[in-house]
Scaffold this motif. Structure first.
Motif, PDB file in Angstrom:
ATOM      1  N   GLY A  10       0.819  -1.206   0.000  1.00  0.00           N
ATOM      2  CA  GLY A  10       0.000   0.000   0.000  1.00  0.00           C
ATOM      3  C   GLY A  10       0.848   1.248   0.000  1.00  0.00           C
ATOM      4  N   GLU A  11       1.902   1.245   0.820  1.00  0.00           N
ATOM      5  CA  GLU A  11       2.799   2.396   0.879  1.00  0.00           C
ATOM      6  C   GLU A  11       3.498   2.598  -0.443  1.00  0.00           C
ATOM      7  N   LEU A  12       3.951   1.478  -1.013  1.00  0.00           N
ATOM      8  CA  LEU A  12       4.664   1.546  -2.284  1.00  0.00           C
ATOM      9  C   LEU A  12       3.763   2.149  -3.349  1.00  0.00           C
ATOM     10  N   ILE A  13       2.528   1.658  -3.404  1.00  0.00           N
ATOM     11  CA  ILE A  13       1.577   2.151  -4.403  1.00  0.00           C
ATOM     12  C   ILE A  13       1.339   3.640  -4.227  1.00  0.00           C
ATOM     13  N   SER A  14       1.143   4.077  -2.984  1.00  0.00           N
ATOM     14  CA  SER A  14       0.853   5.504  -2.810  1.00  0.00           C
ATOM     15  C   SER A  14       2.092   6.347  -3.076  1.00  0.00           C
ATOM     16  N   GLN A  15       3.273   5.809  -2.761  1.00  0.00           N
ATOM     17  CA  GLN A  15       4.507   6.537  -3.054  1.00  0.00           C
ATOM     18  C   GLN A  15       4.700   6.721  -4.549  1.00  0.00           C
ATOM     19  N   VAL A  16       4.483   5.634  -5.295  1.00  0.00           N
ATOM     20  CA  VAL A  16       4.643   5.698  -6.756  1.00  0.00           C
ATOM     21  C   VAL A  16       3.661   6.702  -7.341  1.00  0.00           C
ATOM     22  N   LYS A  17       2.403   6.658  -6.866  1.00  0.00           N
ATOM     23  CA  LYS A  17       1.399   7.607  -7.371  1.00  0.00           C
ATOM     24  C   LYS A  17       1.827   9.038  -7.105  1.00  0.00           C
ATOM     25  N   GLN A  18       2.352   9.284  -5.906  1.00  0.00           N
ATOM     26  CA  GLN A  18       2.808  10.625  -5.539  1.00  0.00           C
ATOM     27  C   GLN A  18       3.930  11.084  -6.455  1.00  0.00           C
ATOM     28  N   GLN A  19       4.893  10.195  -6.679  1.00  0.00           N
ATOM     29  CA  GLN A  19       6.043  10.558  -7.504  1.00  0.00           C
ATOM     30  C   GLN A  19       5.612  10.868  -8.924  1.00  0.00           C
ATOM     31  N   ILE A  20       4.675  10.071  -9.433  1.00  0.00           N
ATOM     32  CA  ILE A  20       4.187  10.304 -10.793  1.00  0.00           C
ATOM     33  C   ILE A  20       3.458  11.635 -10.878  1.00  0.00           C
ATOM     34  N   ALA A  21       2.618  11.931  -9.877  1.00  0.00           N
ATOM     35  CA  ALA A  21       1.892  13.201  -9.876  1.00  0.00           C
ATOM     36  C   ALA A  21       2.870  14.369  -9.794  1.00  0.00           C
TER      37      ALA A  21
ATOM     38  N   GLU B  27       0.119   2.449 -14.409  1.00  0.00           N
ATOM     39  CA  GLU B  27       0.662   3.781 -14.146  1.00  0.00           C
ATOM     40  C   GLU B  27       1.631   4.187 -15.252  1.00  0.00           C
ATOM     41  N   LYS B  28       2.374   3.224 -15.759  1.00  0.00           N
ATOM     42  CA  LYS B  28       3.306   3.513 -16.853  1.00  0.00           C
ATOM     43  C   LYS B  28       2.536   3.973 -18.089  1.00  0.00           C
ATOM     44  N   GLN B  29       1.446   3.286 -18.387  1.00  0.00           N
ATOM     45  CA  GLN B  29       0.630   3.682 -19.534  1.00  0.00           C
ATOM     46  C   GLN B  29       0.048   5.072 -19.330  1.00  0.00           C
ATOM     47  N   LYS B  30      -0.443   5.334 -18.125  1.00  0.00           N
ATOM     48  CA  LYS B  30      -1.004   6.654 -17.831  1.00  0.00           C
ATOM     49  C   LYS B  30       0.060   7.731 -17.989  1.00  0.00           C
ATOM     50  N   ALA B  31       1.270   7.439 -17.525  1.00  0.00           N
ATOM     51  CA  ALA B  31       2.351   8.409 -17.632  1.00  0.00           C
ATOM     52  C   ALA B  31       2.709   8.662 -19.095  1.00  0.00           C
ATOM     53  N   GLN B  32       2.660   7.603 -19.919  1.00  0.00           N
ATOM     54  CA  GLN B  32       2.944   7.771 -21.346  1.00  0.00           C
ATOM     55  C   GLN B  32       1.896   8.648 -22.010  1.00  0.00           C
ATOM     56  N   VAL B  33       0.625   8.434 -21.658  1.00  0.00           N
ATOM     57  CA  VAL B  33      -0.445   9.278 -22.193  1.00  0.00           C
ATOM     58  C   VAL B  33      -0.210  10.735 -21.795  1.00  0.00           C
ATOM     59  N   ASN B  34       0.110  10.960 -20.540  1.00  0.00           N
ATOM     60  CA  ASN B  34       0.375  12.313 -20.061  1.00  0.00           C
ATOM     61  C   ASN B  34       1.536  12.966 -20.792  1.00  0.00           C
ATOM     62  N   ALA B  35       2.611  12.208 -20.985  1.00  0.00           N
ATOM     63  CA  ALA B  35       3.777  12.744 -21.690  1.00  0.00           C
ATOM     64  C   ALA B  35       3.386  13.143 -23.116  1.00  0.00           C
ATOM     65  N   GLN B  36       2.540  12.325 -23.737  1.00  0.00           N
ATOM     66  CA  GLN B  36       2.064  12.624 -25.077  1.00  0.00           C
ATOM     67  C   GLN B  36       1.243  13.906 -25.082  1.00  0.00           C
ATOM     68  N   ILE B  37       0.378  14.081 -24.105  1.00  0.00           N
ATOM     69  CA  ILE B  37      -0.434  15.292 -24.018  1.00  0.00           C
ATOM     70  C   ILE B  37       0.459  16.515 -23.860  1.00  0.00           C
ATOM     71  N   HIS B  38       1.499  16.402 -23.027  1.00  0.00           N
ATOM     72  CA  HIS B  38       2.430  17.517 -22.865  1.00  0.00           C
ATOM     73  C   HIS B  38       3.065  17.886 -24.203  1.00  0.00           C
ATOM     74  N   GLU B  39       3.441  16.872 -24.966  1.00  0.00           N
ATOM     75  CA  GLU B  39       4.079  17.138 -26.254  1.00  0.00           C
ATOM     76  C   GLU B  39       3.107  17.816 -27.212  1.00  0.00           C
ATOM     77  N   PHE B  40       1.872  17.285 -27.302  1.00  0.00           N
ATOM     78  CA  PHE B  40       0.858  17.905 -28.170  1.00  0.00           C
ATOM     79  C   PHE B  40       0.643  19.360 -27.775  1.00  0.00           C
ATOM     80  N   ASN B  41       0.498  19.590 -26.463  1.00  0.00           N
ATOM     81  CA  ASN B  41       0.207  20.939 -25.993  1.00  0.00           C
ATOM     82  C   ASN B  41       1.336  21.886 -26.365  1.00  0.00           C
ATOM     83  N   GLU B  42       2.557  21.409 -26.235  1.00  0.00           N
ATOM     84  CA  GLU B  42       3.724  22.228 -26.563  1.00  0.00           C
ATOM     85  C   GLU B  42       3.714  22.641 -28.030  1.00  0.00           C
ATOM     86  N   VAL B  43       3.532  21.659 -28.908  1.00  0.00           N
ATOM     87  CA  VAL B  43       3.562  21.911 -30.352  1.00  0.00           C
ATOM     88  C   VAL B  43       2.356  22.752 -30.780  1.00  0.00           C
TER      89      VAL B  43
END
Lengths: 93, 95
Positions: A10-21, B27-43
């Motif tokens: 749970g901690e790991l998941i919330s940490q990763v989410k925080q870092q991504i945000a 989360e990796k997929q979500k981050a990739q989508v976000n990175a793509q949106i940033h690129e579109f917005n920039e251009v």
């Protein structure tokens, strides 16, 4: 290596989410700064005067507006491409 | 240690690790989508925004929306044509 215990997971998941945000926010701020400096500060003076500040505020708001619009357009496009892929799979029946 | 030999082999993972793997993938997929949106917005910001005002007018919104779709079309076209170019090269005996 033992699997993570439930609490660690749970901690790991919330940490990763925080870092991504946080990373996303940093990206947003960096791009916003670049774009709004370019739009608003033509000849850098000794300070940011009131019109500079107003321009930057407005620019930030418009950048966010644009970001949401781009995000929706991209989401819609991804969905359309997904439906197109599903359609072409049906046709092969 | 065998849990980590094939990270994408879900059957060998315990339920906890499986959940973590899935979570990280999403989360990796979500981050990739976000990175793509940033690129579109920039251009597209460069293409469509003149002087920032109190709101995005209709023409600007249309421009931004078209920009995203045309950017994606461009990317797809380039990928397609590049594949054809590589195919042509390999057909004529140059690998």
């Amino acid at each position: 290596m033992a699997a993570a215990a439930n609490m660690e997971k749970g901690e790991l998941i919330s940490q990763v989410k925080q870092q991504i945000a946080l990373a996303n926010a940093q990206e947003m701020l960096a791009k916003m700064t670049h774009k709004c400096f370019t739009k608003c500060i033509q000849k850098p003076g000794k300070a940011l005067d009131n019109s500079d500040q107003r321009c930057i505020s407005q620019c930030m708001d418009r950048y966010m507006d644009a970001w949401y619009l781009v995000s929706r357009t991209y989401g819609n496009r991804l969905q359309r491409e997904q439906y197109r892929t599903m359609d072409s799979m049906d046709m092969s029946n | 240690m065998s849990d980590y030999e094939n990270p994408t082999d879900f059957e060998n993972l315990s339920p906890n690790d499986k959940e973590l793997q899935e979570f990280l993938m999403i989360e990796k997929q979500k981050a990739q989508v976000n990175a793509q949106i940033h690129e579109f917005n920039e251009v597209c910001w460069e293409k469509c925004i003149g002087k920032p005002s109190v709101k995005l007018d209709h023409a600007t919104e249309t421009c931004l929306s078209n920009c995203v779709d045309r950017f994606i079309d461009t990317s797809l076209l380039i990928t397609q044509r590049f594949a054809q170019m590589l195919q042509k090269r390999s057909d004529s005996g140059n690998m």
